[in-house]
Each structure stands twice: as C-alpha cells, then as structure tokens.
Design a protein around this motif. Structure first.
Motif, mmCIF file in Angstrom:
data_model
loop_
_atom_site.group_PDB
_atom_site.id
_atom_site.type_symbol
_atom_site.label_atom_id
_atom_site.label_comp_id
_atom_site.label_asym_id
_atom_site.label_seq_id
_atom_site.Cartn_x
_atom_site.Cartn_y
_atom_site.Cartn_z
ATOM 1 N N UNK A 13 52.068 -63.054 -53.647
ATOM 2 C CA UNK A 13 52.145 -62.947 -52.053
ATOM 3 C C UNK A 13 52.316 -61.335 -51.941
ATOM 4 N N UNK A 14 52.067 -61.302 -50.575
ATOM 5 C CA UNK A 14 52.399 -59.909 -50.010
ATOM 6 C C UNK A 14 54.007 -59.638 -49.675
ATOM 7 N N UNK A 15 54.379 -58.878 -50.715
ATOM 8 C CA UNK A 15 55.881 -58.902 -50.632
ATOM 9 C C UNK A 15 56.314 -57.420 -49.768
ATOM 10 N N UNK A 16 57.379 -57.414 -48.919
ATOM 11 C CA UNK A 16 58.091 -56.188 -48.507
ATOM 12 C C UNK A 16 59.089 -55.986 -49.160
ATOM 13 N N UNK A 17 59.342 -54.699 -49.515
ATOM 14 C CA UNK A 17 60.355 -54.272 -50.241
ATOM 15 C C UNK A 17 61.124 -52.930 -49.679
ATOM 16 N N UNK A 18 62.585 -52.771 -49.661
ATOM 17 C CA UNK A 18 63.081 -51.707 -49.385
ATOM 18 C C UNK A 18 63.442 -51.259 -50.837
ATOM 19 N N UNK A 36 69.773 -67.060 -47.538
ATOM 20 C CA UNK A 36 69.050 -67.564 -46.644
ATOM 21 C C UNK A 36 69.465 -66.985 -45.176
ATOM 22 N N UNK A 37 68.556 -67.131 -44.271
ATOM 23 C CA UNK A 37 68.662 -66.467 -42.844
ATOM 24 C C UNK A 37 69.009 -65.324 -42.931
ATOM 25 N N UNK A 38 68.403 -64.262 -43.667
ATOM 26 C CA UNK A 38 68.482 -62.963 -43.947
ATOM 27 C C UNK A 38 67.264 -62.193 -44.235
ATOM 28 N N UNK A 39 67.492 -61.083 -44.941
ATOM 29 C CA UNK A 39 66.546 -60.349 -45.630
ATOM 30 C C UNK A 39 67.091 -59.133 -46.497
ATOM 31 N N UNK A 40 66.192 -58.400 -46.990
ATOM 32 C CA UNK A 40 66.673 -57.229 -47.865
ATOM 33 C C UNK A 40 67.109 -56.171 -46.964
ATOM 34 N N UNK A 41 67.080 -56.283 -45.686
ATOM 35 C CA UNK A 41 67.716 -55.224 -44.916
ATOM 36 C C UNK A 41 69.217 -55.272 -44.945
ATOM 37 N N UNK A 42 69.910 -56.569 -45.318
ATOM 38 C CA UNK A 42 71.363 -56.470 -45.455
ATOM 39 C C UNK A 42 71.599 -55.792 -46.643
ATOM 40 N N UNK A 43 70.826 -55.269 -47.528
ATOM 41 C CA UNK A 43 71.354 -54.649 -48.861
ATOM 42 C C UNK A 43 71.136 -53.024 -48.557
ATOM 43 N N UNK A 44 70.665 -52.546 -47.177
ATOM 44 C CA UNK A 44 70.387 -51.174 -47.266
ATOM 45 C C UNK A 44 71.533 -50.368 -47.717
ATOM 46 N N UNK A 45 72.866 -50.699 -47.092
ATOM 47 C CA UNK A 45 73.880 -49.662 -47.499
ATOM 48 C C UNK A 45 74.261 -49.903 -49.224
ATOM 49 N N UNK A 46 73.981 -50.934 -49.565
ATOM 50 C CA UNK A 46 74.136 -50.983 -51.125
ATOM 51 C C UNK A 46 72.940 -50.033 -51.712
ATOM 52 N N UNK A 54 69.955 -45.146 -60.936
ATOM 53 C CA UNK A 54 69.330 -46.632 -60.753
ATOM 54 C C UNK A 54 68.153 -46.541 -59.963
ATOM 55 N N UNK A 55 67.047 -47.178 -60.259
ATOM 56 C CA UNK A 55 66.153 -47.582 -59.381
ATOM 57 C C UNK A 55 66.317 -48.767 -59.008
ATOM 58 N N UNK A 56 66.328 -48.913 -57.527
ATOM 59 C CA UNK A 56 66.877 -50.228 -56.988
ATOM 60 C C UNK A 56 65.724 -50.854 -55.904
ATOM 61 N N UNK A 57 65.704 -51.997 -55.863
ATOM 62 C CA UNK A 57 64.491 -52.345 -54.729
ATOM 63 C C UNK A 57 65.253 -53.642 -54.456
ATOM 64 N N UNK A 58 65.031 -54.207 -52.980
ATOM 65 C CA UNK A 58 65.510 -55.192 -52.249
ATOM 66 C C UNK A 58 64.347 -55.915 -51.453
ATOM 67 N N UNK A 198 75.648 -54.759 -36.573
ATOM 68 C CA UNK A 198 75.596 -56.073 -36.311
ATOM 69 C C UNK A 198 74.022 -56.238 -35.522
ATOM 70 N N UNK A 199 73.623 -55.377 -34.950
ATOM 71 C CA UNK A 199 72.038 -55.278 -34.338
ATOM 72 C C UNK A 199 71.213 -55.544 -35.564
ATOM 73 N N UNK A 200 71.485 -54.556 -36.768
ATOM 74 C CA UNK A 200 70.482 -54.529 -37.733
ATOM 75 C C UNK A 200 70.405 -55.978 -38.399
ATOM 76 N N UNK A 201 71.706 -56.177 -38.786
ATOM 77 C CA UNK A 201 72.093 -57.729 -39.582
ATOM 78 C C UNK A 201 71.402 -58.971 -38.840
#
Length: 352
Positions: A13-18, A36-46, A54-58, A198-201
């Motif tokens: 599939x076409x996958x979006x990654x942070x 569920x009901x979220x996305x990789x955006x929840x991990x931006x601060x991590x 560390x090379x990290x991807x969400x 809150x708006x980001x999440x």
C-alpha cells in the motif's frame, strides 16, 4: 534532526510515515505503531525526544492518517496491518527493528513478531489490547463466552461515535471524539493537554476512515447477548477474538524481549474496561446482561500477563511498568517516565 513527513510506496500500500533520522550512524531502528482512531501523529513528541542515534518512524496504518484507505479483511485478523508493516520495513531497507505498539498497535506488532520473528529485535507494548483481541472472552487463555464470539466485533462499537468521526465533529459534546479523547484516551483527573496538543490529536482521530471495510466494520445478529457477533470486514472485527489469537507469541524460540507499559487509570484496556460490553452490562449500562457466569468482563491484563509468563518458559524476558494516575496514553500523559523506561529497554536490548 527534524521530524519529516513522507509517503512511501510499499509492495502492498501507499504508506504515510513521520520519520526522525538519526544524527550520524543509526545504532537502532525503531518503528512506532499507533492504535485505533488515531495515527502516527500521536507519536510526534516521542520521535523528537528519542536519542539522536535512533532512526525512528511512525507510520499511519491502512485506513488511518494519510495512508491508503485499503480495506481491512477481518478474517485475516491483524495481518493486513502487520503484513503492511513488514512491507514498510522492506521499503525502508530495514532488515529488523525495535517495535513499539500502542493499544491496537500492540496487537499488530505482536502479530508481526509471530509471522516475521527475525525482523523484531524487541517489543514495547503500550496499553496493548489482549492477545485474544477485544471483547467476548474469559479466563487467562481467552475462552470465548459464546461460540460465535458475540460481544465483540463491529456491532459493539458506539454508532453515534462513528458517525461523529465520519462527520469530522470537532465539538465538545458528550460522546464526541474530543470528549472521548479527554475522558478516555487520557486520565482527565491527572492530565489536561494544551489546546495545541488537543487539536493535533483530535485532527489525527478524525482521519479514521469509517464504514464496513474500515471502522468499525460489519456485524451479524446473534442469539447470544448482546445479540451481535463479528462480521468479516473492518477494524473491530479484525481485533475480535474470532480472528485474533496471538498465543503463538509464547512459542517463539525465544520470544523478543518485551517492555509492557500501562497506566493504572486506563479505562479502555483493563480487566474492567468501559469499552467492553460485558463490563458495561455488569454496571447496568447495557440491558439484558446474563450475568458473570455466562458473560464475564474480559480480563485483558490477566490474559496478556499469562501469555508473557508462558513466553518466559521459552527464554522470553518481559517487564511490566505501571504508571500511577495514567490513562490509556502513557507516552502522552507521563512522557518523562515513559521515555526513561523505553530508552532503558532499548539500551538493555542493545547490549544483549
């Protein structure tokens, strides 16, 4: 390094990654998998807080965030997602990685370890679903409460909440996505996000694709309480115990080392989950509950703990970290304590 956003075409599939590249040579590769009901955006601060080596991807799982809205074949359990992640590792050129999975993502990364054990160096499970899915089971071994797994699957999800997600509802009305974020993703007695957080999440939650092929999925009628059983399509059916059984994780030789991080105020995943219809029935919130002998609440924590104890007999190592006053999102609510446990886990695995 700055967190980067990119779209990756994998073999599936076409996958979006942070993505947060390492500074200099990467000594570890880490994949962070949302729930569920979220996305990789929840991990931006991590991503921003991880050590520089560390090379990290969400990634956004299929049907979430900016990734392709490919349908979910629930009869495969969690494998549509775990196979997508294996294809993403290929596209990234990563032979293996340390995997973190939150909530539904915890089940997905365990499934990846079962099907592709050589690609998983370690697991960090953050408020993960039970290895026997969500709803409709009893006991440490995940015995179903009924033969058709009634009480789990697409028919158990609040239809008004799904409609609000589909409509992009940004209100704070009772039961809205914002209200659920405040009350259930987080422990409101101990943690209040900034307006910006809150708006980001919330925006991340509202990227969830809805319908029979996505969230929550289809369902069929049942003669057993609560009179709905899993269908064959979509998210909630995929993590129904009808199709999800990760007990084979304990049979890996050896299983990867596991860090399990959870909050003691988690209302979503626990032995008395407020999202389990059997628990709601016991509280009188859902009528007709037949009683604890027929339909007890799912002991989600007991089930995972029993599986990790079994894995120990095969040489597996696990550590459970319980954070006081924390709800369903330890990495958001207690970021310093979470990051300390997570980085210690990675450093310990690095030395072995």
């Amino acid at each position: 390094m700055t967190v980067q956003s990119r779209m990756i075409r994998t073999a599936r599939i076409q996958t979006h990654v942070l993505e947060r590249p390492a500074t200099g040579k990467a000594v570890r590769r880490v994949l962070l998998v949302h729930g569920n009901v979220s996305s990789g955006a929840f991990f931006r601060d991590v991503l921003e807080a991880l050590p520089d080596d560390i090379h990290a991807a969400a990634p956004d799982l299929r049907g979430y965030g900016e990734s392709e809205a490919a349908p979910v074949d629930a009869a495969r359990g969690l494998r549509d997602w775990s196979d997508d992640l294996a294809a993403l590792l290929d596209a990234l050129g990563w032979a293996d990685a340390d995997l973190l999975g939150w909530s539904l993502g915890g089940g997905v990364v365990m499934g990846l370890a079962v099907d592709h054990p050589g690609r998983v160096r370690s697991l960090t499970l953050v408020a993960p679903i039970s290895p026997f899915g969500f709803g409709g089971t009893r006991g440490p071994d995940g015995t179903p409460n009924s033969p058709d797994f009634a009480g789990s699957g697409g028919g158990t999800v609040n239809a008004a909440f799904v409609a609000a997600v589909a409509a992009g509802d940004r209100s704070d009305a009772p039961g809205s996505p914002r209200d659920v974020l405040r009350k259930f993703y987080l422990n409101p007695e101990k943690f209040q996000p900034t307006p910006e957080q809150e708006e980001v999440w919330l925006s991340s939650m509202l990227t969830t694709r809805t319908g029979d092929d996505h969230y929550p999925g289809d369902f069929v009628p049942s003669e057993h309480w609560p009179n709905v059983a899993p269908g064959t399509r979509g998210v909630a059916n995929a993590f129904s115990p009808k199709y999800t059984d990760l007990s084979a994780f304990a049979d890996l030789q050896p299983p990867p080392p596991v860090l399990w991080v959870r909050g003691d105020a988690d209302a979503i995943v626990g032995d008395a989950s407020l999202f389990d219809l059997a628990q709601l029935g016991a509280l009188g919130a859902v009528p007709g509950w037949p009683g604890a002998e027929t339909c007890p609440p799912q002991p989600m924590l007991e089930q995972l703990r029993a599986l990790l104890e079994r894995s120990g007999a095969n040489g597996g190592e696990s550590r459970e970290v319980v954070l006081s006053g924390v709800g369903h999102s330890p990495f958001l609510e207690a970021p310093e304590a979470f990051l300390a446990a997570f980085t210690e886990h990675l450093q310990k695995e690095r030395r072995t």
